[in-house]
Design a protein around this motif. Structure first.
Motif, short mmCIF file in Angstrom:
data_model
loop_
_atom_site.label_atom_id
_atom_site.label_comp_id
_atom_site.label_asym_id
_atom_site.label_seq_id
_atom_site.Cartn_x
_atom_site.Cartn_y
_atom_site.Cartn_z
N PRO A 1 0.84 -1.21 0.00
CA PRO A 1 0.00 0.00 0.00
C PRO A 1 0.86 1.25 0.00
N TRP A 2 1.19 1.75 -1.19
CA TRP A 2 2.19 2.82 -1.30
C TRP A 2 1.52 4.17 -1.55
N GLY A 3 1.96 5.15 -0.79
CA GLY A 3 1.51 6.51 -1.00
C GLY A 3 0.15 6.79 -0.39
N VAL A 4 -0.24 8.06 -0.49
CA VAL A 4 -1.50 8.50 0.09
C VAL A 4 -2.69 7.86 -0.61
N SER B 1 18.44 8.49 -1.78
CA SER B 1 17.85 7.77 -2.90
C SER B 1 18.50 6.41 -3.06
N MET B 2 17.76 5.50 -3.68
CA MET B 2 18.32 4.21 -4.08
C MET B 2 18.40 4.11 -5.61
N ARG B 3 18.31 5.27 -6.26
CA ARG B 3 18.25 5.29 -7.72
C ARG B 3 19.54 4.77 -8.35
N GLU C 1 11.58 14.15 -5.71
CA GLU C 1 10.98 13.08 -4.90
C GLU C 1 10.24 12.12 -5.83
N THR C 2 10.69 10.88 -5.87
CA THR C 2 9.99 9.82 -6.59
C THR C 2 9.89 8.61 -5.66
N PHE D 1 13.48 0.92 7.46
CA PHE D 1 13.11 1.71 6.28
C PHE D 1 12.94 0.74 5.12
N ARG D 2 11.73 0.68 4.60
CA ARG D 2 11.40 -0.26 3.54
C ARG D 2 11.24 0.48 2.22
N THR D 3 11.75 -0.12 1.15
CA THR D 3 11.63 0.50 -0.16
C THR D 3 10.32 0.07 -0.82
N SER D 4 9.98 0.76 -1.90
CA SER D 4 8.75 0.42 -2.63
C SER D 4 8.84 -0.96 -3.27
N ARG D 5 10.07 -1.51 -3.37
CA ARG D 5 10.26 -2.85 -3.93
C ARG D 5 10.19 -3.93 -2.86
#
Length: 509
Positions: A163-166, A267-269, A281-282, A300-304
């Protein structure tokens, strides 16, 4: 295990009788009555279930019980046979509670409660009002996917692995015994799957509990379920709630971006190693903070789905697939900044190339001294922006706040410009980030500020800087520009007078 690493929220609720009064557990003599017009701490009950029966536990951690003569008490400190009730759900969502041992129904009004009725009348029916914080993530039991606002399609899609983002935060709005599902953009879910501006009849649902799971029944007796490849949330054809119609509510974790002293976002880019080297911010710069309840450290968890982890030579990488000691970080709040300490006892700092390394022994003695005297010399904080260990934390999935403390929700006071922290209803406030600080704004466009007497007021024309801290799971703390915590006093008045963090200064959000 749900894919967001959460257990479903414990079901807590108020029970409302046929006269609109809440079942209340009194501290004196552990007596119960149905006299309260609104739901506060004494009206909240926790549901505990086994395969056959349910137990109702009060805020005093005592269990509701009935004896053979129908006398109802709430003093049992453990579960026994007189505490077992069968929930007989009605078509309108109300419950009848039947003693499993004595086969009689529980009901009544005022302090005249008993469990002696042989049948179900209006006096034996209880409406269920969830006592959870109204904002949560919604997980489909069958699909194991989360609901999210799909703004481009004008619908709620049940298709998110995380469940990512608002967009993944839904608000359960309670109205006259029924519920509406509200998206982050203020729209309501209609039973045809479309989002509407007003919560009319077709956007109102009866909430049912099935073995600890939730089902939403619409005005036509059909249930919400995810439909089609996109998992569009809408009423299906079923007039019975099966697995496809069941949902869990889960706590919504804070998601943040972090800016280092060099003015760049972490970032983890660039790969698995973390570096503060981005200006926008992405998802690559957004991380989910998951608090450990035992020690209040965070991951801290990434979107992946990976976690930050301490690796060789103090490097911080996004390589962990599960939580371990090296993926837990202690937080230190430093006014409008914060610092992170890794499992090696060293603080994370930012090198000249932006790389994050846990190699610093301290945050800096000059900064600590200035912070300690900041009430006398507040301007000195602005001179310390170059500290390599300091990070600015921006909360990105809470553009608005619903704040609930130990005595109730924060709401505008009816007869003054102050705020009431003991209400059973809530107001929604905007949270605006400004260079490490936050501004809090009401629906009237006016801002929070602290007056000369320490009262928090809500009619400011100019925003005042507040600090937001995330000290423990599911709760935040707010500090005034003078360094005092905002807390609700015994009368419910919101004041900026907390010298240390206490339960009265913690707010579900």
């Amino acid at each position: 295990m749900p894919s967001n690493g959460n257990q479903p929220l414990t079901l807590q609720f108020g029970l409302i009788n046929h006269e609109g009064r809440y079942l209340t557990a009194e501290r004196f003599g552990y007596k119960v009555n149905a006299s309260a017009p609104s739901m506060k701490k004494k009206q909240i009950w926790t549901l505990e279930q086994d395969s056959q029966a349910a137990y109702l536990r009060s805020h005093l951690r005592r269990y509701l019980a009935s004896d053979k003569d129908g006398r109802v008490t709430c003093e049992a400190d453990g579960r026994h046979s007189d505490c077992r009730f069968l929930i007989v759900a009605q078509s309108d969502g109300r419950w009848a509670l039947r003693s499993e041992r004595h086969l009689r129904f529980f009901g009544g009004s005022g302090d005249r409660l008993s469990c002696f009725a042989q049948g179900i009348g209006d006096g034996e029916l209880w409406a269920v009002h969830l006592a959870l914080h109204p904002r949560a993530n919604l997980l489909s039991v069958a699909r194991k996917r989360y609901a999210r606002l799909s703004a481009e399609d004008g619908q709620i899609s049940v298709d998110a692995n995380v469940p990512w983002g608002v967009a993944a935060i839904l608000t359960l709005v309670y109205r006259n015994g029924k519920y509406c599902l509200k998206t982050c953009d203020g729209r309501f879910l209609g039973n045809d799957g479309k989002l509407v501006q007003q919560s009319g009849r077709t956007a109102t649902y009866t909430l049912e509990l099935k073995c600890g799971k939730l089902a939403f029944k619409d005005c036509e007796g059909k249930y919400l379920s995810p439909v089609g490849p996109a998992g569009t949330l809408r009423s299906g054809r079923c007039s019975k709630a099966g697995k496809d119609e069941l949902f869990d509510l889960e706590e919504s974790h804070p998601q943040v971006v972090l800016m280092a002293a060099n003015g760049k976002y972490v970032s983890m880019r660039q790969g698995v190693s973390l570096a503060a080297n981005q200006e926008d911010e992405t998802e690559m710069e957004t991380f989910q903070m998951e608090m450990n309840k035992e020690n209040n450290k965070c991951t801290f968890r990434t979107s992946r789905g990976n976690y930050w982890a301490l690796v060789a030579h103090g490097s911080i990488q996004t390589t962990a697939t599960q939580v371990s000691a090296n993926s837990l970080f202690a937080m230190e709040w430093l006014g409008h900044k914060m610092a992170l300490k890794a499992n090696n006892g060293k603080y994370i700092c930012t090198k000249k190339n932006g790389q994050l390394l846990a190699v610093s022994e301290s945050i800096g003695e000059i900064f600590r001294f200035c912070l300690s005297v900041s009430d006398l010399f507040p301007f000195v904080k602005s001179l310390l922006s170059g500290e390599d260990e300091q990070l600015s934390l921006k909360l990105v999935n809470r553009p608005t706040l619903i704040l609930r403390g130990e005595n109730g929700f924060i709401c505008h006071h009816k007869n003054s410009n102050t705020l009431d922290a003991s209400r059973s209803v809530y107001d929604i406030f905007s949270l605006q980030f400004s260079d490490g600080a936050y501004h809090i704004q009401g629906a009237n466009g006016r801002f929070w500020y602290v007056d000369s007497g320490g009262l928090v007021c809500s009619d400011g024309e100019v925003p005042e800087d507040f600090s937001v801290e995330l000290p423990e799971r599911g709760r935040l703390a707010i500090r005034s520009s003078g360094g005092r915590y905002l807390r609700g006093d015994q009368g419910g008045t919101l004041k900026a007078d907390g010298l240390s963090l206490s339960s009265s200064a913690l707010w579900e959000y």
